[in-house]
Scaffold this active site. Structure first.
Site, PDB file in Angstrom:
ATOM      1  N   ASP A  78     -22.496 -93.710  64.002  1.00 55.97           N
ATOM      2  CA  ASP A  78     -23.751 -92.952  63.746  1.00 55.97           C
ATOM      3  C   ASP A  78     -23.262 -91.464  63.901  1.00 55.97           C
ATOM      4  O   ASP A  78     -23.046 -90.928  64.995  1.00 55.97           O
ATOM      5  CB  ASP A  78     -24.966 -93.381  64.492  1.00 55.97           C
ATOM      6  CG  ASP A  78     -26.113 -92.344  64.251  1.00 55.97           C
ATOM      7  OD1 ASP A  78     -25.827 -91.507  63.473  1.00 55.97           O
ATOM      8  OD2 ASP A  78     -27.154 -92.353  64.691  1.00 55.97           O
ATOM      9  N   ASN A 131     -17.674 -87.916  54.819  1.00 56.05           N
ATOM     10  CA  ASN A 131     -18.498 -88.152  53.679  1.00 56.05           C
ATOM     11  C   ASN A 131     -19.896 -88.308  53.969  1.00 56.05           C
ATOM     12  O   ASN A 131     -20.910 -88.005  53.086  1.00 56.05           O
ATOM     13  CB  ASN A 131     -18.072 -89.561  52.909  1.00 56.05           C
ATOM     14  CG  ASN A 131     -19.014 -89.688  51.672  1.00 56.05           C
ATOM     15  OD1 ASN A 131     -19.098 -89.078  50.927  1.00 56.05           O
ATOM     16  ND2 ASN A 131     -19.513 -90.985  51.992  1.00 56.05           N
ATOM     17  N   TYR A 180     -29.726 -77.852  53.140  1.00 51.78           N
ATOM     18  CA  TYR A 180     -28.477 -78.409  52.618  1.00 51.78           C
ATOM     19  C   TYR A 180     -27.569 -77.308  52.439  1.00 51.78           C
ATOM     20  O   TYR A 180     -26.047 -77.570  52.718  1.00 51.78           O
ATOM     21  CB  TYR A 180     -28.867 -79.102  51.236  1.00 51.78           C
ATOM     22  CG  TYR A 180     -27.829 -79.973  50.905  1.00 51.78           C
ATOM     23  CD1 TYR A 180     -27.301 -81.214  51.207  1.00 51.78           C
ATOM     24  CD2 TYR A 180     -27.210 -79.453  49.812  1.00 51.78           C
ATOM     25  CE1 TYR A 180     -26.379 -81.754  50.802  1.00 51.78           C
ATOM     26  CE2 TYR A 180     -25.943 -80.165  49.233  1.00 51.78           C
ATOM     27  CZ  TYR A 180     -25.446 -81.529  49.727  1.00 51.78           C
ATOM     28  OH  TYR A 180     -24.633 -82.237  49.135  1.00 51.78           O
ATOM     29  N   VAL A 239     -23.020 -86.250  41.308  1.00 52.31           N
ATOM     30  CA  VAL A 239     -22.490 -87.581  41.051  1.00 52.31           C
ATOM     31  C   VAL A 239     -23.707 -88.516  41.074  1.00 52.31           C
ATOM     32  O   VAL A 239     -24.646 -88.394  41.970  1.00 52.31           O
ATOM     33  CB  VAL A 239     -21.656 -88.093  42.131  1.00 52.31           C
ATOM     34  CG1 VAL A 239     -21.183 -89.413  42.146  1.00 52.31           C
ATOM     35  CG2 VAL A 239     -20.515 -87.005  42.315  1.00 52.31           C
TER      36      VAL A 239
END
Length: 235
Positions: free
Chosen positions: A62, A89, A159, A191
């Protein structure tokens, strides 16, 4: 226990770009460690790839929990004795068009905890494995939203800030690493994943290709750069 195969670790490897990356690394003769927060989901994702005769194992990590990261680093060291490639990622996208000053501040806290501090603590815990062999490739999955010019427009503030910070971290670490260790950031583009949604124009495979390139560059390759589709882009 060391092996001749290079070892790659992908955070948030149970779905989306992460899962595709794990698959592509394994297809390119890497021993791959798929990490995810949930042990069952991670195990299931790894099993699917194992059934294709790919060298993939799952591990719980985590990125929002430092203890979990440290434990994973110890396990990788004990089990493989090396780490050649690290892909940060794992990420969250929690704010849509909310304004930074009127959103619930916990959205910014949670976003930074995963997208920035998560990557920082993962690098901090795993880089000694790379330093031990004087070789490593670190790829931070960033976003065009993290470029400085994006800060001039409101919206998606949490973000954007998290990815701007991740980009800064990429450059700072690149100035500190020694030996043949390289760190770069990638904008995978929009994506089609759970995060990107079904109308996104790019496939996870397209996104994975440019990351795979940075994971396999030689000693003359870039360090401290920001790339989209193999081309350098502005910070």
């Amino acid at each position: 226990m060391s092996s001749d195969k290079q070892v790659a670790l992908v955070t948030g490897g149970n779905r989306g770009i992460g899962y595709e990356l794990v698959k592509q690394f394994a297809l390119n003769s890497f021993k791959v460690i798929l990490t995810s927060r949930d042990p069952e989901i991670g195990h299931e994702a790894a099993q699917k790839l194992k059934e294709l005769n790919l060298d993939v194992s799952s591990m719980v990590m985590d990125v929002g929990d430092r203890k979990s990261i440290r434990q994973a680093a110890i396990t990788v060291n004990d089990r493989y004795g090396r780490l050649d490639v690290l892909v940060n990622n794992a990420g969250v996208y929690l704010d849509e068009n909310e304004k930074l000053l009127t959103m619930d501040p916990s959205i910014l806290d949670r976003t930074m905890a995963t997208n920035f501090f998560g990557a920082y603590h993962v690098i901090h815990s795993f880089i000694p494995l790379m330093e031990k062999q004087g070789y490593g490739r670190i790829i931070n999955v960033s976003s065009g939203y993290g470029t400085m010019r994006e800060m001039a427009d409101q919206g998606v503030g949490a973000y954007k800030l998290s990815k701007l910070s991740l980009n800064g971290l990429t450059q700072l670490v690149s100035a500190e690493v020694k030996g043949d260790i390289k760190i770069n950031a990638v904008c995978p583009g929009w994506v089609s994943t759970d995060m990107g949604g079904p109308s996104a124009p790019r496939t996870p495979k397209q996104a994975a290709e440019s990351i795979l390139w940075l994971a396999t560059i030689g000693p003359e390759g870039p360090n401290g750069g920001f790339f989209r589709d193999g081309k350098r882009i502005d910070w």
